[in-house]
Design an enzyme around this catalytic site. Structure first.
Site, mmCIF file in Angstrom:
data_model
loop_
_atom_site.group_PDB
_atom_site.id
_atom_site.type_symbol
_atom_site.label_atom_id
_atom_site.label_comp_id
_atom_site.label_asym_id
_atom_site.label_seq_id
_atom_site.Cartn_x
_atom_site.Cartn_y
_atom_site.Cartn_z
ATOM 1 N N ILE A 140 0.854 -1.183 0.000
ATOM 2 C CA ILE A 140 0.000 0.000 0.000
ATOM 3 C C ILE A 140 0.892 1.236 0.000
ATOM 4 O O ILE A 140 1.785 1.367 0.846
ATOM 5 C CB ILE A 140 -0.922 0.017 1.232
ATOM 6 N N LYS A 141 0.645 2.139 -0.939
ATOM 7 C CA LYS A 141 1.447 3.351 -1.032
ATOM 8 C C LYS A 141 0.838 4.452 -0.170
ATOM 9 O O LYS A 141 -0.347 4.775 -0.291
ATOM 10 C CB LYS A 141 1.540 3.830 -2.487
ATOM 11 N N ILE A 142 1.673 4.992 0.703
ATOM 12 C CA ILE A 142 1.289 6.094 1.590
ATOM 13 C C ILE A 142 2.317 7.206 1.416
ATOM 14 O O ILE A 142 3.524 6.946 1.456
ATOM 15 C CB ILE A 142 1.304 5.643 3.070
#
Length: 378
Positions: A140-142
């Site tokens: 998941i890209k944050i």
């Protein structure tokens, strides 16, 4: 195909592709890159999905099916379409993930760019997307903003793989590296496994040179006097120097007792990932941000054009990330002496990067909405 990209893998650097689309997957092109080039990962972002979904008919069949199933909200439709692509890409890379025992083989999906400065919103969406995709080799890209950093720590503690994006400064990198360590420590304290958890810190490169070079050119045009030679000497140098010193920060971190205690529990390093590696200035070599940033436990995520160039004529020399570190320090020292304001540039780039993704998301959702309305009307 040449074996230059495989040579990068042999030098300890993972080769990832900064692109995904339905047509690309259907044509088995991702599988071909895995087989022929040793590709081990994929990244996506709203700009990539906007180009993939906003034009053509590749997604029309899935869109009609989703509408028939009662999915009519634009964001809901986009998410289902994106998740289908990400799942398929994860499945292509799953043999890589299994073969490397979870050290690589990841596909990244970004939380909504509208949440870049919303900690709780980012957490909720990350958990939801993680459950929707339901693949162990998802990241998941944050964004590595002040709001994103506590979300990163919590997601790591919950056992969710995280790709931290929009990192331009060493200070921001060190903050998210700290969040990764703290999340791992929280997980260890709870008696949970950390041996198959992964994270990358996406450190952006070429955009820094674009900004700094523009400042230099403006100064030269206005008349730089005695500073002219020094300014010219910094053209195309600051971004690479910044990345090299970030890697020095990484090596210092993993040499410390805190990391060694986590490694003894089976934790994996958080790799630095070089992002924005397509050369923006045509005067520079098109493999500049590949050839100069080769290092162990790093990733280079390349847009297709840069990957083609690296395959065709890249120069693979192990550990170029460690070459002339003192020279890199001198470059940044000179940039400071000449008031090029690298700190201000990196802060500005975070804001601009977040806006670029929200603008792409606006266009993407508009395109999906128009198709939805046309299909419903028809």
């Amino acid at each position: 195909m040449s074996d230059r990209l495989k040579q990068l893998g042999n030098a300890g650097q993972a080769v990832w592709l900064d692109f995904v689309s339905r047509d690309f997957l259907n044509r088995k092109e991702l599988q071909e890159l895995v087989t022929a080039d040793g590709l081990t990962g994929v990244t996506s972002n709203p700009s990539i999905f906007e180009k993939a979904m906003g034009y053509g008919s590749d997604y029309d069949g899935s869109l009609r099916r989703l509408l028939a199933e009662g999915h009519t909200e634009t964001v809901d439709l986009y998410e289902h379409l994106a998740v289908e692509d990400i799942r398929n890409a994860c499945d292509v890379l799953r043999p890589v993930y299994d073969r490397l025992d979870a050290r690589d083989g990841y596909v990244s999906l970004e939380v909504s760019p509208y949440l870049a400065f919303d900690t709780e919103g980012s957490l909720a969406e990350a958990r939801r997307l993680w459950a929707m995709v339901d693949r162990p080799n998802l990241m998941i890209k944050i964004p590595g903003t002040d709001a994103g950093t506590p979300a990163i720590r919590q997601l790591i503690a919950e056992g969710i793989n995280v790709n931290i994006t929009l990192l331009f400064s060493r200070q921001a990198y060190l903050a998210v590296a700290e969040a990764y360590l703290a999340g791992l420590e929280q997980r260890v304290k709870a008696g949970q496994d950390v041996s198959r958890l992964a994270s990358v810190a996406s450190f952006f490169v070429s955009r820094i040179d674009s900004k700094i070079d523009a400042k230099i050119e403006a100064r030269l045009k206005a008349g730089a006097g005695a500073d002219e030679a020094a300014l010219r000497g910094l053209l195309g140098k600051v971004a690479i120097a910044n990345a090299k010193l970030a890697y020095q920060d990484y090596e210092q971190l993993i040499a410390g007792a805190r990391w060694k205690a986590l490694a003894a529990k089976g934790a994996r390093v958080q790799r630095l990932l070089w992002a924005s590696t397509g050369t923006k200035n045509p005067a520079y070599p098109d493999t500049l941000y590949v050839d100069t940033l080769i290092g162990r436990d790093t990733v280079n995520t390349m847009p297709p054009k840069t990957m083609d160039a690296a395959r065709d004529h890249g120069t693979v020399k192990p550990d170029t990330i460690r070459d002339d570190v003192e020279g890199a320090r001198t470059v940044l020292s000179e940039a400071q002496r000449l008031n090029l304001d690298l700190d201000g540039v990196t802060t500005e780039l975070v804001t601009e990067g977040a806006k670029q993704f929200t603008d792409a998301a606006d266009m993407l959702l508009s395109a999906v909405s128009k198709k939805r309305d046309a299909f419903l009307a028809g």
